[in-house]
Design an enzyme around this catalytic site. Structure first.
Site, PDB file in Angstrom:
ATOM      1  N   LYS A   1      35.855  56.458  95.577  1.00  0.00           N
ATOM      2  CA  LYS A   1      36.665  56.950  94.463  1.00  0.00           C
ATOM      3  C   LYS A   1      36.212  58.340  94.055  1.00  0.00           C
ATOM      4  O   LYS A   1      37.025  59.239  93.841  1.00  0.00           O
ATOM      5  CB  LYS A   1      36.563  55.987  93.271  1.00  0.00           C
ATOM      6  CG  LYS A   1      37.366  54.714  93.479  1.00  0.00           C
ATOM      7  CD  LYS A   1      37.008  53.624  92.483  1.00  0.00           C
ATOM      8  CE  LYS A   1      37.779  52.346  92.812  1.00  0.00           C
ATOM      9  NZ  LYS A   1      37.312  51.172  92.078  1.00  0.00           N
TER      10      LYS A   1
ATOM     11  N   GLN B   1      33.705  49.282  86.818  1.00  0.00           N
ATOM     12  CA  GLN B   1      33.825  48.459  88.026  1.00  0.00           C
ATOM     13  C   GLN B   1      33.531  46.992  87.676  1.00  0.00           C
ATOM     14  O   GLN B   1      32.464  46.678  87.158  1.00  0.00           O
ATOM     15  CB  GLN B   1      32.826  48.988  89.070  1.00  0.00           C
ATOM     16  CG  GLN B   1      33.013  48.480  90.472  1.00  0.00           C
ATOM     17  CD  GLN B   1      34.178  49.103  91.211  1.00  0.00           C
ATOM     18  OE1 GLN B   1      34.427  50.307  91.088  1.00  0.00           O
ATOM     19  NE2 GLN B   1      34.902  48.315  91.968  1.00  0.00           N
TER      20      GLN B   1
ATOM     21  N   ASP C   1      42.511  52.418  84.809  1.00  0.00           N
ATOM     22  CA  ASP C   1      42.716  51.206  85.604  1.00  0.00           C
ATOM     23  C   ASP C   1      43.843  50.368  85.007  1.00  0.00           C
ATOM     24  O   ASP C   1      44.347  49.453  85.660  1.00  0.00           O
ATOM     25  CB  ASP C   1      41.427  50.368  85.593  1.00  0.00           C
ATOM     26  CG  ASP C   1      40.935  50.055  86.991  1.00  0.00           C
ATOM     27  OD1 ASP C   1      41.672  50.356  87.945  1.00  0.00           O
ATOM     28  OD2 ASP C   1      39.830  49.518  87.122  1.00  0.00           O
TER      29      ASP C   1
END
Ligand code: NDP
Length: 284
Positions: free
Chosen positions: A53, A97, A120
């Site tokens: 990422k 995460q 996200d």
């Protein structure tokens, strides 16, 4: 007849190029889109995701920060870190995460990320906005799946879409997005009896279970658009929910694994971060 491939690799490259173009425009205006990825603990697979990422961001000319935290960190320290990132004007997107180590409360941690930096799209605020048909940041994988479906050129209005999987990360948001496009939507899950009876009715079929080769050719309607979001390993090889060989003989369009939904997810993350930076420009 063989299904046309919905090539996520090529499409994700186009999206990343668009993110880079829009980043260059923002930089001329004094803003560099910035993404912070927070990883708690040392899971090797997650470390690879984080590196990928960050690398994708840097390739697009964006600012990127990786925050690695000890796996024994307290809830308070994690929340303090997230608050600091939230207050940092150079950071437009924050990605925590998941999953987190057991001692940490993911819901409380997610609540520390302001909705406009939740790139996200997992926060209750953004999930609620999707549910209520309001504008908000859409989750990356479901957004990428919708983009793959759009590549088929098939009109969605009035079509029967069947989503297999009901997680908050993939299944439910994809179902809501298909509903937004005026599909008639059925959601299937592990307790659905006779899964094939549902999948055979699908003009649009999205499989997001992680059960390798769950969907076989005889479970698919001829000509259907079939999206494989699953990721599993069989004999060391990455594979999806769709048994590619038999399904490709029946479906009209099919996204492969690897090279379908996977690369789209990172590209959509870059786009969400660029869009968050663009919105911050308008707020100044
Ligand atoms: P979850 O494990 O949270 O959810 C799986 C879903 O599949 C559940 O709703 C479960 O039903 C359903 N399911 C499991 N077995 C069956 C079955 N035999 N028949 C019907 N439904 C079944 O997974 P996620 O939603 O997080 O992820 C799904 C897949 O997508 C995974 O392979 C994951 O790796 C992949 N993924 C890919 C991403 C990408 O970047 N491409 C990003 C995120 C996920 P129930 O609710 O009843 O348990």
């Amino acid at each position: 007849m063989s299904a046309k491939l919905l090539d996520g690799k090529t499409r994700s490259t186009e999206l990343k190029e668009e993110a880079a173009r829009r980043t260059a425009i923002l930089k001329e205006k004094g803003i560099t889109p910035g993404l912070a990825v927070v990883l708690v603990g040392h899971d090797p697979a997650s470390e690879i995701y984080v590196r990928n990422k960050n690398r994708a961001c840097e390739n697009a000319g964006m600012h990127s920060v990786a925050v690695y935290l000890d796996e024994n960190i307290s809830q308070e320290t994690l929340e303090e870190e997230l608050h600091q990132l939230s207050a940092d004007p150079k950071i437009h997107g924050i990605l925590l995460q998941l999953p987190l180590p057991k001692q940490l409360d993911a819901d409380r941690a997610m609540a520390c990320i302001p909705p406009d930096k939740d790139v996200d799209g997992f926060s209750n605020e953004n999930a609620g906005r999707l549910m209520n048909g309001q504008e908000g940041i859409r989750s990356c994988t479901p957004k990428g799946i919708m983009d793959l479906i759009a590549m088929s050129g098939v009109s969605l209005e009035g079509k029967h879409a069947v989503v297999v999987g009901r997680s908050s990360i993939v299944g439910k948001p994809v179902a809501m997005m298909l509903l937004e496009k005026n599909c008639t939507v059925t959601i299937c899950h592990s307790k659905t009896p006779d899964l094939a009876a549902f999948t055979r009715q699908a003009d649009i079929l999205v499989a997001a279970t992680g059960r390798a080769h769950l969907i076989q050719g005889d479970m698919v309607k001829p000509g259907a658009v079939v999206i494989d979001a699953g990721i599993a390993r069989v004999d060391g090889k990455v594979t999806g929910d769709i048994e590619h060989e038999s399904v490709s003989k029946v479906a009209g369009y099919l996204s492969p694994v690897p090279g379908g939904a996977g690369p789209m997810t990172i590209a959509e993350l870059l786009m969400n971060t660029v869009e968050a930076a663009e919105r911050s420009l308008h707020e100044v």
